[in-house]
Design an enzyme around this catalytic site. Structure first.
Site, PDB file in Angstrom:
ATOM      1  N   CYS A  31       4.640  26.857 -20.874  1.00 18.30           N
ATOM      2  CA  CYS A  31       4.875  27.471 -19.555  1.00 18.30           C
ATOM      3  C   CYS A  31       5.542  28.847 -19.596  1.00 18.30           C
ATOM      4  O   CYS A  31       4.986  29.808 -19.074  1.00 18.30           O
ATOM      5  CB  CYS A  31       5.719  26.540 -18.700  1.00 18.30           C
ATOM      6  SG  CYS A  31       4.779  25.159 -18.044  1.00 18.30           S
ATOM      7  N   PHE A  70       7.102  21.079 -11.852  1.00 17.04           N
ATOM      8  CA  PHE A  70       8.267  21.659 -12.535  1.00 17.04           C
ATOM      9  C   PHE A  70       8.735  20.743 -13.665  1.00 17.04           C
ATOM     10  O   PHE A  70       9.923  20.665 -13.962  1.00 17.04           O
ATOM     11  CB  PHE A  70       9.400  21.900 -11.523  1.00 17.04           C
ATOM     12  CG  PHE A  70       8.999  22.808 -10.395  1.00 17.04           C
ATOM     13  CD1 PHE A  70       9.023  24.186 -10.565  1.00 17.04           C
ATOM     14  CD2 PHE A  70       8.554  22.292  -9.189  1.00 17.04           C
ATOM     15  CE1 PHE A  70       8.627  25.039  -9.541  1.00 17.04           C
ATOM     16  CE2 PHE A  70       8.155  23.140  -8.155  1.00 17.04           C
ATOM     17  CZ  PHE A  70       8.195  24.506  -8.327  1.00 17.04           C
ATOM     18  N   ASP A  79     -11.430  12.998 -16.554  1.00 16.09           N
ATOM     19  CA  ASP A  79     -11.464  14.075 -17.543  1.00 16.09           C
ATOM     20  C   ASP A  79     -12.857  14.105 -18.152  1.00 16.09           C
ATOM     21  O   ASP A  79     -13.516  13.051 -18.256  1.00 16.09           O
ATOM     22  CB  ASP A  79     -10.399  13.824 -18.629  1.00 16.09           C
ATOM     23  CG  ASP A  79     -10.019  15.096 -19.355  1.00 16.09           C
ATOM     24  OD1 ASP A  79      -8.910  15.602 -19.123  1.00 16.09           O
ATOM     25  OD2 ASP A  79     -10.849  15.589 -20.148  1.00 16.09           O
TER      26      ASP A  79
HETATM   27  C1  UDX Z   1       9.533  24.581 -18.531  1.00 16.45           C
HETATM   28  C2  UDX Z   1      10.281  24.422 -17.202  1.00 16.45           C
HETATM   29  O1  UDX Z   1      11.641  24.032 -17.454  1.00 16.45           O
HETATM   30  C3  UDX Z   1       9.576  23.431 -16.304  1.00 16.45           C
HETATM   31  O2  UDX Z   1      10.226  23.371 -15.046  1.00 16.45           O
HETATM   32  C4  UDX Z   1       8.123  23.887 -16.129  1.00 16.45           C
HETATM   33  O3  UDX Z   1       7.399  22.982 -15.341  1.00 16.45           O
HETATM   34  C5  UDX Z   1       7.433  24.051 -17.480  1.00 16.45           C
HETATM   35  O4  UDX Z   1       8.208  24.946 -18.295  1.00 16.45           O
HETATM   36  P1  UDX Z   1       9.337  23.199 -20.815  1.00 16.45           P
HETATM   37  O5  UDX Z   1       8.409  24.284 -21.260  1.00 16.45           O
HETATM   38  O6  UDX Z   1       8.951  21.785 -21.064  1.00 16.45           O
HETATM   39  O7  UDX Z   1       9.621  23.331 -19.234  1.00 16.45           O
HETATM   40  O8  UDX Z   1      10.722  23.430 -21.568  1.00 16.45           O
HETATM   41  P2  UDX Z   1      12.202  23.915 -21.241  1.00 16.45           P
HETATM   42  O9  UDX Z   1      13.117  22.799 -21.500  1.00 16.45           O
HETATM   43  O10 UDX Z   1      12.300  24.587 -19.920  1.00 16.45           O
HETATM   44  O11 UDX Z   1      12.412  25.006 -22.404  1.00 16.45           O
HETATM   45  C6  UDX Z   1      11.543  26.131 -22.537  1.00 16.45           C
HETATM   46  C7  UDX Z   1      11.904  26.948 -23.763  1.00 16.45           C
HETATM   47  O12 UDX Z   1      13.159  27.603 -23.579  1.00 16.45           O
HETATM   48  C8  UDX Z   1      12.061  26.119 -25.040  1.00 16.45           C
HETATM   49  O13 UDX Z   1      11.490  26.814 -26.119  1.00 16.45           O
HETATM   50  C9  UDX Z   1      13.559  25.969 -25.207  1.00 16.45           C
HETATM   51  O14 UDX Z   1      13.955  25.780 -26.552  1.00 16.45           O
HETATM   52  C10 UDX Z   1      14.027  27.323 -24.689  1.00 16.45           C
HETATM   53  N1  UDX Z   1      15.415  27.290 -24.193  1.00 16.45           N
HETATM   54  C11 UDX Z   1      15.736  26.599 -23.071  1.00 16.45           C
HETATM   55  C12 UDX Z   1      16.395  27.991 -24.883  1.00 16.45           C
HETATM   56  O15 UDX Z   1      16.128  28.622 -25.912  1.00 16.45           O
HETATM   57  N2  UDX Z   1      17.667  27.971 -24.389  1.00 16.45           N
HETATM   58  C13 UDX Z   1      18.012  27.307 -23.264  1.00 16.45           C
HETATM   59  O16 UDX Z   1      19.198  27.349 -22.877  1.00 16.45           O
HETATM   60  C14 UDX Z   1      17.027  26.572 -22.584  1.00 16.45           C
END
Ligand code: UDX
Length: 441
Positions: free
Chosen positions: A267, A156, A31
């Protein structure tokens, strides 16, 4: 085992590099941020991710993981180079690829032997082919006839559970038509390959698109249930019962159907916008993705309206906000829906007392502590003398609050549970007014 170098030690690079070292590979993390390298070399992880510090310490100790700011030295020492630098959103929603191309250019200008360049960063479709052309052009100019394969290998990982996700993936996607690169990547992920994790070998364009499609579909699922939560409130239905029922249909599935204040994180917001931008550029607009983005904006705005409508006005009122991060078990507040909710409430003249177990430092980058937004040291100090309590992130420690104590320190016994973590009947039994998302208030 393979000698690997990771360029970029943000969330993805550090988690992936460390886990690959744990699989037995020799990994050098690079980095340009010297301070980050110095603390990582002492085992200090620059962000909160459960279990990662133990993994880093263990692999530093056994000598399979090292950190440096010497990119050239790391490239020379490795056959496989992962690019895991950031691709932030530009103002038009497109992904900013400067860091990816700068890394690829540097590598092409300095390699002296055969390499495999693996693009881990989330990049728009066609980027790996563009990198390939760039690298070939530079190698030609240098008069070097060496093989450099450019491979797409999206990640992912979910924040908060990334180590589990890395060691138990649904799939590993590898985008390349080079048989030798496929073989090399199988070796890198040997532990998963032996565990019979599905490996998806596709061309680079498909691999790049899989990442966006995966995230956009999940974001669409969340937006779908969030839109229905609004309708449930209007017609007297219950979104949790609804989600449970439709989730039982194997064709739909029960995951990602939890209604809430809108999705956030590093993401979903960025990738849905980049996909919509990409599709428009290709003159093939994706209406569902555009609607997903719009529905998410509406959901966040609806949360602010829900609070102001219930309280009549929030001007001059003090509101306790529990949870700043976009989800629990992370200190990340990037694109957290709570940012928009805070913004909306401050605009309407509210005074906010906020608390989060991990996200307070990062939130202060956006909103410094002042007389309108006060950072408190516990859920109870945030609630003290507030006019209402708003639960915005479903941290475990908010799932078992002492309602007798809360009742005695809140000015009015009103709870907005924007993550639906409580049973409304239980909260009402303590004399509170309970307002959830998509449940009858
Ligand atoms: C996501 C993807 O799941 C992952 O595969 C990718 O590599 C990066 O983006 P992440 O951003 O860490 O991961 O969180 P995730 O658990 O997927 O939740 C994303 C958002 O959706 C959060 O704000 C969460 O609160 C919201 N969410 C998720 C909901 O509001 N309801 C749900 O049922 C699921």
């Amino acid at each position: 085992m393979a000698k690997i170098c990771f360029v970029g030690l943000g969330y993805v690079g550090l988690v992936t590099g460390t886990c690959l070292a744990d699989f037995g590979n020799h990994v050098i993390g690079v980095d340009s941020d010297k301070a980050r390298i110095e603390s990582l070399a002492q085992g200090i992880v620059p962000f909160y991710e459960p279990g990662l510090d133990d993994y880093v310490a263990r692999n530093l100790e056994n000598g399979r993981l090292a950190f440096t700011d010497d990119l050239l030295g790391a490239i020379n020492a490795s056959r496989i180079i992962f690019i895991a630098v950031g691709t932030p959103s530009s103002s038009d929603g497109s992904a900013n690829l400067d860091a990816v191309f700068n890394a690829a250019r540097f590598i092409a200008e300095h390699v002296t032997d055969e390499k495999i360049l693996v693009v881990k960063s989330t990049v728009p479709v066609g980027t790996c082919s563009d990198i390939d052309r760039l690298v070939r052009g530079i190698l030609d100019q240098r008069g070097l006839a060496i093989r450099v394969d450019v491979v797409s290998n999206p990640e992912f990982l979910r924040e908060g559970t990334s180590i589990y996700d890395f060691t138990h993936p649904d799939k590993v996607v590898i985008g390349t038509e080079s048989a030798s690169a496929q073989e090399a990547l199988k070796q890198v992920y040997r532990v998963l390959y032996l565990n019979e994790t599905p490996f998806v070998f596709v061309n680079r364009e498909t691999s790049e698109l899989i990442k966006y499609a995966n995230n956009a579909f999940l974001a669409m699922k969340v937006s779908f249930i969030n839109e229905l939560s609004g309708l449930c409130e209007k017609v007297g239905a219950n979104v949790q019962d609804l989600a449970r029922a439709i989730g039982r249909d194997g064709r739909i599935g029960s995951k990602f159907l939890h209604a809430g204040p809108g999705y956030g994180g590093s993401c979903f917001p960025k990738d849905t916008k980049a996909l919509a931008y990409m599709a428009n550029k290709a003159e093939n607009p994706l209406k569902l993705v555009e609607a997903t983005i719009a529905a998410n904006e509406d959901q966040k705005a609806r949360m602010v309206r829900k609070i102001t409508d219930k309280l009549g006005t929030v001007t001059g009122k003090t509101l306790a906000i529990l949870g700043l991060t976009f989800k629990p078990n992370t200190d990340d507040v990037r694109d957290s829906p709570v940012l928009d909710i805070i913004e909306g409430l401050l605009e309407k003249g509210a005074v906010l007392k906020v608390f989060d177990p991990m996200g307070m430092k990062n939130m202060q980058v956006y909103y410094p502590h002042n007389s309108k937004i006060m950072y408190c040291n516990s859920e109870y100090s945030a609630t003290e003398s507030s006019d209402a309590l708003i639960i915005t992130t479903e941290w475990h420690q908010f799932r078992n609050l002492d309602f007798t104590r809360l009742g005695s320190i809140l000015k009015s016994k009103i709870i907005f549970d924007l993550r639906n973590i409580y049973d409304p009947a239980l909260i009402r039994s303590f004399g509170f007014e309970y307002i959830g998302v998509g449940v009858i208030s």
